[in-house]
Motif scaffolding. Sequence first.
Motif, PDB file in Angstrom:
ATOM      1  N   VAL A  39       0.834  -1.209   0.000  1.00 21.70           N
ATOM      2  CA  VAL A  39       0.000   0.000   0.000  1.00 21.70           C
ATOM      3  C   VAL A  39       0.862   1.250   0.000  1.00 21.70           C
ATOM      4  N   LEU A  40       1.873   1.276   0.863  1.00 18.40           N
ATOM      5  CA  LEU A  40       2.747   2.449   0.917  1.00 18.40           C
ATOM      6  C   LEU A  40       3.539   2.613  -0.376  1.00 18.40           C
ATOM      7  N   THR A  41       3.932   1.479  -0.984  1.00 19.04           N
ATOM      8  CA  THR A  41       4.661   1.562  -2.239  1.00 19.04           C
ATOM      9  C   THR A  41       3.807   2.141  -3.351  1.00 19.04           C
ATOM     10  N   ALA A  42       2.544   1.705  -3.413  1.00 16.23           N
ATOM     11  CA  ALA A  42       1.643   2.185  -4.467  1.00 16.23           C
ATOM     12  C   ALA A  42       1.139   3.596  -4.208  1.00 16.23           C
ATOM     13  N   LEU A  43       1.345   4.117  -2.979  1.00 18.10           N
ATOM     14  CA  LEU A  43       0.794   5.432  -2.645  1.00 18.10           C
ATOM     15  C   LEU A  43       1.363   6.527  -3.536  1.00 18.10           C
ATOM     16  N   GLY A  44       2.658   6.451  -3.849  1.00 20.11           N
ATOM     17  CA  GLY A  44       3.237   7.467  -4.719  1.00 20.11           C
ATOM     18  C   GLY A  44       2.590   7.483  -6.091  1.00 20.11           C
ATOM     19  N   THR A  45       2.347   6.291  -6.650  1.00 22.06           N
ATOM     20  CA  THR A  45       1.668   6.225  -7.951  1.00 22.06           C
ATOM     21  C   THR A  45       0.233   6.709  -7.838  1.00 22.06           C
ATOM     22  N   VAL A  46      -0.434   6.374  -6.732  1.00 23.95           N
ATOM     23  CA  VAL A  46      -1.806   6.858  -6.529  1.00 23.95           C
ATOM     24  C   VAL A  46      -1.849   8.381  -6.550  1.00 23.95           C
ATOM     25  N   LEU A  47      -0.929   8.990  -5.815  1.00 22.89           N
ATOM     26  CA  LEU A  47      -0.903  10.454  -5.772  1.00 22.89           C
ATOM     27  C   LEU A  47      -0.544  11.039  -7.133  1.00 22.89           C
ATOM     28  N   LEU A 297       3.624  19.383 -12.088  1.00 19.40           N
ATOM     29  CA  LEU A 297       3.381  18.905 -10.732  1.00 19.40           C
ATOM     30  C   LEU A 297       3.017  17.422 -10.730  1.00 19.40           C
ATOM     31  N   ALA A 298       2.146  17.014 -11.651  1.00 24.49           N
ATOM     32  CA  ALA A 298       1.773  15.608 -11.744  1.00 24.49           C
ATOM     33  C   ALA A 298       2.980  14.748 -12.100  1.00 24.49           C
ATOM     34  N   GLY A 299       3.832  15.240 -13.010  1.00 27.39           N
ATOM     35  CA  GLY A 299       5.030  14.490 -13.371  1.00 27.39           C
ATOM     36  C   GLY A 299       5.959  14.287 -12.182  1.00 27.39           C
ATOM     37  N   ILE A 300       6.095  15.320 -11.343  1.00 24.45           N
ATOM     38  CA  ILE A 300       6.933  15.191 -10.143  1.00 24.45           C
ATOM     39  C   ILE A 300       6.377  14.118  -9.216  1.00 24.45           C
ATOM     40  N   CYS A 301       5.052  14.109  -9.043  1.00 26.35           N
ATOM     41  CA  CYS A 301       4.429  13.083  -8.198  1.00 26.35           C
ATOM     42  C   CYS A 301       4.665  11.689  -8.765  1.00 26.35           C
ATOM     43  N   LEU A 302       4.587  11.551 -10.099  1.00 26.11           N
ATOM     44  CA  LEU A 302       4.832  10.248 -10.719  1.00 26.11           C
ATOM     45  C   LEU A 302       6.277   9.809 -10.527  1.00 26.11           C
ATOM     46  N   VAL A 303       7.222  10.736 -10.630  1.00 25.08           N
ATOM     47  CA  VAL A 303       8.629  10.391 -10.405  1.00 25.08           C
ATOM     48  C   VAL A 303       8.838   9.926  -8.968  1.00 25.08           C
ATOM     49  N   ILE A 304       8.198  10.631  -8.024  1.00 21.91           N
ATOM     50  CA  ILE A 304       8.303  10.217  -6.616  1.00 21.91           C
ATOM     51  C   ILE A 304       7.731   8.817  -6.441  1.00 21.91           C
ATOM     52  N   GLY A 305       6.592   8.556  -7.082  1.00 22.51           N
ATOM     53  CA  GLY A 305       5.999   7.223  -7.000  1.00 22.51           C
ATOM     54  C   GLY A 305       6.889   6.170  -7.605  1.00 22.51           C
ATOM     55  N   ALA A 306       7.518   6.471  -8.737  1.00 26.25           N
ATOM     56  CA  ALA A 306       8.409   5.506  -9.388  1.00 26.25           C
ATOM     57  C   ALA A 306       9.623   5.208  -8.504  1.00 26.25           C
ATOM     58  N   GLY A 308       9.704   5.374  -5.268  1.00 22.30           N
ATOM     59  CA  GLY A 308       9.226   4.539  -4.160  1.00 22.30           C
ATOM     60  C   GLY A 308       9.083   3.087  -4.559  1.00 22.30           C
ATOM     61  N   ILE A 309       8.513   2.838  -5.740  1.00 19.76           N
ATOM     62  CA  ILE A 309       8.364   1.465  -6.209  1.00 19.76           C
ATOM     63  C   ILE A 309       9.726   0.829  -6.433  1.00 19.76           C
ATOM     64  N   ALA A 310      10.649   1.566  -7.059  1.00 21.68           N
ATOM     65  CA  ALA A 310      11.980   1.019  -7.316  1.00 21.68           C
ATOM     66  C   ALA A 310      12.698   0.683  -6.018  1.00 21.68           C
ATOM     67  N   ASN A 311      12.612   1.574  -5.031  1.00 22.66           N
ATOM     68  CA  ASN A 311      13.290   1.336  -3.759  1.00 22.66           C
ATOM     69  C   ASN A 311      12.715   0.121  -3.048  1.00 22.66           C
ATOM     70  N   THR A 312      11.394   0.030  -2.996  1.00 22.17           N
ATOM     71  CA  THR A 312      10.758  -1.096  -2.311  1.00 22.17           C
ATOM     72  C   THR A 312      11.023  -2.406  -3.033  1.00 22.17           C
ATOM     73  N   THR A 313      10.980  -2.383  -4.364  1.00 22.24           N
ATOM     74  CA  THR A 313      11.248  -3.608  -5.127  1.00 22.24           C
ATOM     75  C   THR A 313      12.692  -4.063  -4.930  1.00 22.24           C
ATOM     76  N   LEU A 314      13.622  -3.121  -4.882  1.00 21.15           N
ATOM     77  CA  LEU A 314      15.021  -3.482  -4.660  1.00 21.15           C
ATOM     78  C   LEU A 314      15.216  -4.091  -3.272  1.00 21.15           C
ATOM     79  N   ALA A 347       2.253  -4.548 -11.499  1.00 19.67           N
ATOM     80  CA  ALA A 347       0.948  -4.705 -10.843  1.00 19.67           C
ATOM     81  C   ALA A 347       0.736  -3.624  -9.788  1.00 19.67           C
ATOM     82  N   LEU A 348       1.792  -3.312  -9.023  1.00 17.22           N
ATOM     83  CA  LEU A 348       1.679  -2.226  -8.046  1.00 17.22           C
ATOM     84  C   LEU A 348       1.364  -0.901  -8.738  1.00 17.22           C
ATOM     85  N   GLY A 349       2.063  -0.636  -9.852  1.00 18.40           N
ATOM     86  CA  GLY A 349       1.786   0.601 -10.581  1.00 18.40           C
ATOM     87  C   GLY A 349       0.387   0.638 -11.154  1.00 18.40           C
ATOM     88  N   ALA A 350      -0.096  -0.513 -11.681  1.00 20.99           N
ATOM     89  CA  ALA A 350      -1.441  -0.557 -12.260  1.00 20.99           C
ATOM     90  C   ALA A 350      -2.509  -0.341 -11.204  1.00 20.99           C
TER      91      ALA A 350
END
Length: 415
Positions: A39-47, A297-306, A308-314, A347-350
């Motif tokens: 949930v926390l990992t997907a939160l960045g993509t949600v935002l 602004l939306a692009g910055i949020c997407l980069v933050i989400g990406a 987060g996903i990369a860090n958690t997946t690693l 799947a997390l991103g979707a």
Amino acid sequence: MRIRPRPRPGRVVEPSRLAARDALSEAVAGMLQRPGRSVLTALGTVLGVGTFVAILGLTATTSSQIDSRFDLLTATEVTVEDIAREQDEFAGPGFPADADARIQRLGGVRDAGVYWTVRLGPDVTVRAAPVGDGADGVPVDVVAASPGALRAAVPRLAQGRLYDEFASSKAQPVAVIGATVAARLGITTLETRPAVFIGDEPFVVAGIVDDVERRPDVLMSVSVPRTTAERMWGPPGAGEARMLVATETGAARQIADEAPVALRPDHPEYLKAVPPPDPRTLRAGVTGDLDQLFLLLAGICLVIGAVGIANTTLVAVLERTGEIGLRRALGARGRHITVQFLTESGALGAVGGLVGTAMGVCTVIGVALVRDWTPVVHPTVVVAAPVIGLATGVVAGLYPAWRASRIEPAEALRH
């Protein structure tokens, strides 16, 4: 995950493969194994996706609202100019004395009136007191306007009322002042029947205008009846007078064609009636600037989400080194491990994209309901947003998946 065993000497087996259904089930199991982290990992993509959808939806909604208001004003306003001297240097005033009554006879006219800025001496100021050396006065414009011209501006009164046809016919010394002028003169209430002094001439303040839909100069000027201005300071100069016409919706073009003939059937060329131009360039520029700012602004949020996903997946790759080694020992190839972790991050991103899309659409609808607007969300945005979330997850998982595929089975089993 179906893994083919390693071949024995003398035995031919099919090459190992990872079915799409197995990869998807493994990805779902990986997300559900640690739901809080997922949930926390997907939160960045949600935002990020939610911001993307909400921004584009709100921009489209506000642009539609701005367009409708511009269109409404454009379709209901006509300005008539006096160009008599341009046609004949010996011509008199272009507007007749009964110009308001003549234009009111046209079908589709709501209000109309003649106005002009009065020519005063350089030392004439407006004061709130009958005596003074001029230093306590304020240099503001004095506008001669018939009652119809004030009504056509659609003013919103803070106090008092507008002067009417009776005051205009009797050339009474009354005035309507803008809120800005009232503040500069220190007039806060009309209960004491205050007056303003234009030079040495007193004018009773009938009303204070707080806002207008047309002619914003009313807020920074003193308006007096047309007949009063003619009696005190004379008629307007050549080309100074204009007429403001407020029409029914869609009648502006027709009124613009008919007004010169209705006002001056003997010399219609003395008057020029034009509806206001449509500020499409201004609207497009404002909308484009908003789109660029909010998309950034939306692009910055997407980069933050990406990130987060990369860090958690690693981190997940490092924690599951033993599992990866076991899969490799059972016959999984490096590409199978890559597909597994890419599927999880995708799947997390979707999921984040779907949730963000829903939140963005709900935000647009909520703001539109509060503001009493019509919500506008383009279908392409709703379709593209989850895909953007999926792509963000896949891109974020590329490096962790590559790291996982490079882990050697023997080294992994030591952990």
